[in-house]
Design a protein around this motif. Structure first.
Motif, PDB file in Angstrom:
ATOM      1  N   ARG A  17      10.996   6.739  -7.321  1.00  0.00           N
ATOM      2  CA  ARG A  17      12.117   5.804  -7.173  1.00  0.00           C
ATOM      3  C   ARG A  17      12.010   5.026  -5.867  1.00  0.00           C
ATOM      4  NH1 ARG A  17      15.060  10.323  -8.850  1.00  0.00           N
ATOM      5  NH2 ARG A  17      15.807  10.649  -6.717  1.00  0.00           N
ATOM      6  N   ARG A  18      11.694   5.717  -4.789  1.00  0.00           N
ATOM      7  CA  ARG A  18      11.616   5.050  -3.483  1.00  0.00           C
ATOM      8  C   ARG A  18      10.434   4.086  -3.414  1.00  0.00           C
ATOM      9  NH1 ARG A  18      12.955   9.936   0.866  1.00  0.00           N
ATOM     10  NH2 ARG A  18      15.168  10.184   0.296  1.00  0.00           N
ATOM     11  N   GLY A  19       9.324   4.501  -4.005  1.00  0.00           N
ATOM     12  CA  GLY A  19       8.184   3.590  -4.048  1.00  0.00           C
ATOM     13  C   GLY A  19       8.507   2.331  -4.829  1.00  0.00           C
ATOM     14  N   SER A  30      11.128  17.375  -8.571  1.00  0.00           N
ATOM     15  CA  SER A  30      12.227  16.612  -7.964  1.00  0.00           C
ATOM     16  C   SER A  30      11.705  15.672  -6.889  1.00  0.00           C
ATOM     17  CB  SER A  30      13.271  17.567  -7.369  1.00  0.00           C
ATOM     18  OG  SER A  30      13.847  18.378  -8.364  1.00  0.00           O
ATOM     19  N   ALA A  31      10.780  16.188  -6.051  1.00  0.00           N
ATOM     20  CA  ALA A  31      10.191  15.352  -5.008  1.00  0.00           C
ATOM     21  C   ALA A  31       9.397  14.205  -5.628  1.00  0.00           C
ATOM     22  CB  ALA A  31       9.297  16.188  -4.106  1.00  0.00           C
ATOM     23  N   ALA A  32       8.696  14.490  -6.726  1.00  0.00           N
ATOM     24  CA  ALA A  32       7.911  13.452  -7.403  1.00  0.00           C
ATOM     25  C   ALA A  32       8.825  12.348  -7.938  1.00  0.00           C
ATOM     26  CB  ALA A  32       7.094  14.065  -8.532  1.00  0.00           C
ATOM     27  N   VAL A  35       4.045   6.008  -5.325  1.00  0.00           N
ATOM     28  CA  VAL A  35       4.184   6.149  -6.776  1.00  0.00           C
ATOM     29  C   VAL A  35       3.043   6.992  -7.350  1.00  0.00           C
ATOM     30  CG1 VAL A  35       4.154   4.915  -8.976  1.00  0.00           C
ATOM     31  CG2 VAL A  35       5.514   4.033  -7.075  1.00  0.00           C
ATOM     32  N   LEU A  36       1.813   6.726  -6.912  1.00  0.00           N
ATOM     33  CA  LEU A  36       0.674   7.474  -7.433  1.00  0.00           C
ATOM     34  C   LEU A  36       0.660   8.911  -6.911  1.00  0.00           C
ATOM     35  CD1 LEU A  36      -2.165   4.793  -7.355  1.00  0.00           C
ATOM     36  CD2 LEU A  36      -0.667   5.452  -9.239  1.00  0.00           C
ATOM     37  N   ALA A  37       1.141   9.118  -5.666  1.00  0.00           N
ATOM     38  CA  ALA A  37       1.242  10.487  -5.151  1.00  0.00           C
ATOM     39  C   ALA A  37       2.280  11.273  -5.929  1.00  0.00           C
ATOM     40  CB  ALA A  37       1.603  10.465  -3.662  1.00  0.00           C
ATOM     41  N   SER A  38       3.343  10.598  -6.350  1.00  0.00           N
ATOM     42  CA  SER A  38       4.358  11.283  -7.162  1.00  0.00           C
ATOM     43  C   SER A  38       3.743  11.752  -8.475  1.00  0.00           C
ATOM     44  CB  SER A  38       5.547  10.351  -7.426  1.00  0.00           C
ATOM     45  OG  SER A  38       5.205   9.318  -8.337  1.00  0.00           O
ATOM     46  N   ALA A  91       0.834  -1.208   0.000  1.00  0.00           N
ATOM     47  CA  ALA A  91       0.000   0.000   0.000  1.00  0.00           C
ATOM     48  C   ALA A  91       0.863   1.251   0.000  1.00  0.00           C
ATOM     49  CB  ALA A  91      -0.928  -0.005   1.224  1.00  0.00           C
ATOM     50  N   ALA A  92       1.968   1.223   0.765  1.00  0.00           N
ATOM     51  CA  ALA A  92       2.864   2.382   0.827  1.00  0.00           C
ATOM     52  C   ALA A  92       3.543   2.634  -0.513  1.00  0.00           C
ATOM     53  CB  ALA A  92       3.907   2.181   1.921  1.00  0.00           C
ATOM     54  N   SER A  93       4.001   1.582  -1.157  1.00  0.00           N
ATOM     55  CA  SER A  93       4.690   1.758  -2.437  1.00  0.00           C
ATOM     56  C   SER A  93       3.739   2.278  -3.511  1.00  0.00           C
ATOM     57  CB  SER A  93       5.333   0.433  -2.886  1.00  0.00           C
ATOM     58  OG  SER A  93       4.344  -0.543  -3.145  1.00  0.00           O
ATOM     59  N   VAL A  94       2.522   1.715  -3.564  1.00  0.00           N
ATOM     60  CA  VAL A  94       1.547   2.166  -4.552  1.00  0.00           C
ATOM     61  C   VAL A  94       1.152   3.618  -4.275  1.00  0.00           C
ATOM     62  CG1 VAL A  94      -0.807   1.842  -5.392  1.00  0.00           C
ATOM     63  CG2 VAL A  94       0.670  -0.141  -5.036  1.00  0.00           C
ATOM     64  N   SER A  95       0.916   3.942  -3.001  1.00  0.00           N
ATOM     65  CA  SER A  95       0.530   5.313  -2.640  1.00  0.00           C
ATOM     66  C   SER A  95       1.611   6.306  -3.008  1.00  0.00           C
ATOM     67  CB  SER A  95       0.232   5.400  -1.135  1.00  0.00           C
ATOM     68  OG  SER A  95      -0.879   4.609  -0.790  1.00  0.00           O
TER      69      SER A  95
END
Length: 405
Positions: free
Chosen positions: A130-132, A123-125, A95-98, A89-93
């Motif tokens: 990448r982190r997601g 840059s934050a996106a 990536v989609l928030a980016s 859930a964190a990774s999907v959130s």
């Protein structure tokens, strides 16, 4: 915090509401632990559905851990969801928030119309994407369908013209959510659930995209931003039918999914999704402001509003003489200066926007004082615009789909 699945505590039993909060807090803390404090802003109501689906299919006991005091829980400790479901859930959130952040930067929304801030947002996106992706790799999830869908969104939007199907605009979102839903079956060890969950995810993504377009339609028209409904000439009535069909598609797809603990997943993806459609179109169907052709901001006039009613404008109510009427975006129950005691900030008519930092200070206070659910209406922490309480138009009746909830 954003998302279309915003359950009212009166519709969920005490047990289901506690589970829902456990998944919400688990998502927030997983984002903090793996990606830093700033990543917690990617916490959203829809992302936790991923965590719920993993747990609902798992044959093992639900993973929980103790969390320390949090201001958003009134400084209470809590048992929160932990494990692969929260990480997915964190990774999907993230990536989609980016993607959402990048979209705002490209559109120049709010403060992001300034090139420097827009560059920082991009840059934050990129960093969040990448982190997601790194978190997803650790649990065997390939984020390339999400990234490809996000990358293709802009191309799809620019290719649409009046008369095209609005579903062309929702397709990238549908593909992304289908991939995320399908992987919950992989994590839970339920390969037979992959196909029906992918179908449910596709319809869920369609509803989420369309409801977001409906909610943003008026603001996008005012600012000149792109909106799939206006770009394709899709009416609200047709959009409503598409959403109802998609909700029905989610319900039918879930019937083919084998669950161990189905209650919360059913409540969120069947009942709350249907309620989200009713809530959104109930608000969108309110009579449009009849003041726009006659309102001019200026000197104070009698009544709670600043401005004057010009001759020739449409009266606020049929059969009544022309008189003072509220400016655009005004809520019928709000007057200038309303609020006080714990109910701060007060309302201002017309609404006064706050900068990002001040809004971030106001939002936690409003959450801790229960304004989002108990103050009706409540002012947006950043926009200052009036919003109906989360329990507004709440139908707290029982389930009518033949289930046991």
């Amino acid at each position: 915090m954003f998302g279309i699945i915003r359950p009212c505590r009166h519709r969920l039993s005490a047990g289901l509401h506690a589970e829902w909060v456990a998944h919400l807090c688990g998502l927030c803390l997983t984002l903090r632990n793996e990606h830093g404090q700033l990543a917690r802003t990617a916490t959203n109501y829809d992302g936790l559905v991923i965590s719920v689906l993993v747990e609902a299919q798992s044959e093992h006991e639900a993973g929980r851990r103790k969390a320390g005091p949090c201001p958003l829980r009134g400084m209470r400790r809590a048992s929160v969801a932990d494990g692969e479901g929260s990480r997915l859930a964190a990774s999907v959130s993230l990536v989609l928030a980016s993607a959402k952040l990048r979209d705002h930067a490209e559109d120049g929304d709010g403060a992001l119309r300034r090139p420097v801030l827009a560059g920082l947002a991009r840059s934050a996106a990129d960093r969040w994407a990448r982190r997601g992706g790194a978190t997803a790799t650790g649990i065997g999830f390939d984020t390339s369908p999400l990234i490809d869908a996000v990358a293709s969104q802009s191309t799809v939007e620019h290719s649409l013209v009046h008369g095209d199907s609005v579903l062309s605009a929702t397709e990238p979102t549908e593909l992304a959510t289908a991939a995320a839903f399908a992987h919950t079956a992989v994590l839970a060890g339920r390969p037979a659930n992959v196909e029906p969950l992918a179908e449910a995810g596709r319809f869920f993504g369609r509803v989420a995209h369309l409801l977001d377009a409906v909610e943003d339609r008026d603001d996008d028209l005012a600012s000149g931003a792109w909106n799939p409904l206006t770009a394709t000439g899709t009416s609200l009535e047709h959009t409503h039918r598409l959403c109802e069909d998609a909700v029905r598609g989610v319900r039918l797809a879930l019937r083919d999914v084998e669950f161990t603990r189905p209650a919360l997943a059913h409540a969120l993806l069947v009942h709350e999704l249907h309620h989200a459609v009713r809530r959104t179109f109930g608000h969108a169907a309110r009579p449009p402001g009849r003041h726009e052709s006659g309102w001019t901001a200026g000197a104070p006039s009698a009544g709670p509003y600043r401005g004057t009613w010009q001759e020739g404008g449409v009266p606020p109510y049929p059969g009544e003489p022309a008189g003072p009427t509220p400016p655009p975006d005004h809520h019928p129950m709000v007057g200038d200066g309303d609020g006080g005691c714990c109910w701060v900030p007060k309302f201002r008519v017309p609404p006064r926007k706050r900068n990002v930092l001040l809004g971030c200070l106001v939002a936690p206070y409003m959450c801790c004082t229960c304004q989002f659910c108990c103050r009706d209406p409540w002012p947006g922490p950043w926009s200052g615009r009036a919003h109906d309480a989360l329990c507004d138009n709440c139908d707290c009746s029982g389930c009518d789909c033949g289930c046991d909830c």
